[in-house]
Design an enzyme around this catalytic site. Structure first.
Site: not given
Ligand code: GBH
Length: 533
Positions: A23, A80, A126, A172-173, A312, A314, A378, A428, A435-436
């Site tokens: 990222q 991190r 990650h 990670n996750e 992690n 949100y 996070e 975070w 952002e992926w």
């Molecule tokens: C994190 O994931 C990541 O570790 C990080 O790299 C990223 O930049 C950050 O959050 C911000 O997004 O609707 O089925 O697609 C966060 C966890 C879990 C959040 C899946 C978004 C969407 C599920 N993520 N979720 S879906």
């Protein structure tokens, strides 16, 4: 009238900001780096919302000294970041050569952090699997190969950096690795049963196989660390899981049960094996023979394979039983309460609203169920439409400040009022970054990045977070906690049952609590309004 004294965080509490290699680094061709699965995936038209890729990101491979200077200016305790596997072992495998330039890059970064009094907090994985391993044997789908290759990669890192790195995260996750990479197909490698998305993949089996193999790979890396490195290096190692608070939509028994099912699939899928030594019963029920099984010998490696709970989180979802989404445990998520009001402030991403009470509830749930010290690795917020604002307005990120104001208050209550053993909080992210699948339009940074110039400009949220933690930091004491695995013996919470959580029929008080909980944001803003007059 004298202000009440500020309540403090426990001594030696770690706080800081987080990032991940793909990222932020860019320089995807530099110094012998091999490709990761995100390189070509992000370059494929249609995969990333704004059509951009990771070739530049925040250019941190070149600008890392600036990043360290920024962290130093902020005065964080810890930073991190993640290692790019394919910088260190370009082809990834256990017999493939190590790239000295990759080692050197991270070694210099670690030294610079330490020289500035910043504790390096390092993620091994990650999401940027070496492309060569995906091509060679299917990457995470191939248990026998990936477990050995990941363990060897981990060993190389412990050997190279473990003299200086005392906090390790393996993966990670894993829910995102499995579900988003092999189920929904929205993240690399993008496999899915949806043939509009991918020519290959089976969303009904692959995510569960990948998840299983990630757990084993993590566990073997931890075993290697404990047996070969921990005694002389003395660090902590664990996995970090995504997971949001899941709140029943209303007090109907099926929605109360749905919230637990959502937790079982998002969190329990990984946390129950690692901390309790079994898969959640609901996962067995849902998947039957599609859920892979561990042998007795494998369970011995998996159970107890984390020194802490890496969290992690949100947001909070309101949960209703039903829907056809197996990846959410056949639970529908919404932010709209039964009365039509919103749970909290909407972020730029559809999946994220600000609801701070959920952060406290989640900490309590995890501590009761898993009895481990918790490291929040996070937590953050993307302000709606921040990217369309000129930068001098974007840095006035009030919604993000409010988000951090809420979660930090929740954090302090969880620690001081509820007795939850939390030892670390990482926001975070240090920087706006790649952002992926959202590309660069969604910004999570406490620091604004002007991508045309790669300038970094602190947002108001960075000032809030820094001040909040500095004001609540106590003078350091020798870290006795690190010597014992967990301080849960001194906790006031009782030992939870290791099997299923029974779902009690809602009582009047229960219903009242659920209602208050669902409406807390509204109640608080009502009270604030009252006090401001
Ligand atoms: C994190 O994931 C990541 O570790 C990080 O790299 C990223 O930049 C950050 O959050 C911000 O997004 O609707 O089925 O697609 C966060 C966890 C879990 C959040 C899946 C978004 C969407 C599920 N993520 N979720 S879906």
């Amino acid at each position: 009238m004298a202000a009440p004294p500020i309540r403090k965080l426990p001594p030696n509490f770690l706080w800081g900001f987080a990032t991940a290699s793909f990222q932020i680094e860019g320089s995807t061709d530099a110094d012998g780096r091999g490709k990761s699965i995100w390189d070509d995936f992000s370059r494929t038209p249609g995969k990333v919302a704004d059509g951009r890729n990771g070739d530049d990101a925040t250019n941190s491979y070149k600008l890392w000294r600036e990043d360290v200077a920024l962290l130093t200016k902020y005065g964080v305790k810890t930073y991190r970041f993640s290692l790019s596997w394919s910088r260190i072992i370009p082809l990834g495998g256990r017999n493939d050569p190590i790239n000295p330039k990759g080692i050197e890059f991270y070694s210099n970064l670690i030294d610079a952090l330490l020289a500035n009094g910043i504790v390096p907090f390092v993620t091994l994985y990650h999401w940027d699997l070496p492309q060569a391993l995906h091509d060679r044997y299917g990457g995470w789908l191939n248990k026998d190969e990936i477990v050995q290759d990941f363990t060897r990669y981990a060993r190389v890192c412990f050997e190279a950096f473990g003299d200086r790195v005392k906090y390790w995260l393996t993966v990670n996750e894993p829910w995102c690795v499995s579900i988003l990479g092999y189920g929904r197909g929205v993240f690399a490698p993008g496999r899915s049963s949806d043939r509009n998305r991918s020519s290959e993949g089976d969303s009904s089996t692959e995510p569960w196989i990948v998840g299983h193999n990630v757990i084993l790979s993590h566990a073997h890396a931890v075993k290697a660390y404990r047996e070969e490195f921990k005694t002389k290096q003395g660090g902590q190692i664990g996995i970090t899981l995504n997971g949001d608070w899941q709140m029943p939509y209303d007090d109907s028994p099926e929605n109360v049960a749905a919230a637990q099912h959502a937790l079982d699939v998002a969190i329990g899928w990984y946390a129950d094996p690692v901390y309790l030594g079994h898969y959640p019963p609901y996962l067995h029920q849902m998947l039957g023979a599609r859920l892979p099984t561990f042998s007795d010998a494998e369970w011995k490696v998996v159970k107890g394979s984390s020194d802490f709970y890496g969290m992690n989180t949100y947001t909070t979802n309101l949960c209703r039983a039903g829907g056809d989404d197996e990846f959410q445990g056949f639970v529908d998520y919404t932010f709209t309460r039964p009365d039509g009001t919103q749970l909290g402030t909407q972020a730029h991403c559809a999946w994220l609203q600000d609801y701070a009470p959920g952060f406290r509830s989640l900490l309590n749930y995890l501590y009761k169920r898993y009895r481990m010290p918790i490291y929040v690795t996070e937590n953050g917020f993307a302000v709606k439409n921040e990217s369309s604002l000129p930068r001098d307005l974007a840095i006035k990120d009030t919604d993000r400040v409010n988000y951090y104001r809420g979660v930090t208050a929740s954090l302090l209550s969880a620690i001081n009022d509820d007795g939850v053993d939390v030892r670390c909080y990482l926001a975070w992210s240090l920087l706006d970054n790649f952002e992926w699948a959202d590309g660069y339009v969604t910004r999570f940074g406490v620091t604004y990045v002007d991508y045309a110039t790669q300038e970094r400009i602190p947002k108001e949220s960075s000032a809030f977070v820094v001040k909040w933690f500095k004001e609540r930091t106590q003078p350091a004491v020798p870290d006795l906690k690190l010597l014992s695995k967990s301080s849960s013996m001194s906790s006031t919470l009782s030992k939870p049952s290791l099997t299923t959580n029974p779902v009690p029929a809602p009582t009047f008080v229960g219903k009242l609590k659920a209602w208050v909980s669902r409406h807390l944001t509204a109640i608080i803003s009502f009270l604030n309004f009252g006090s401001r007059r």
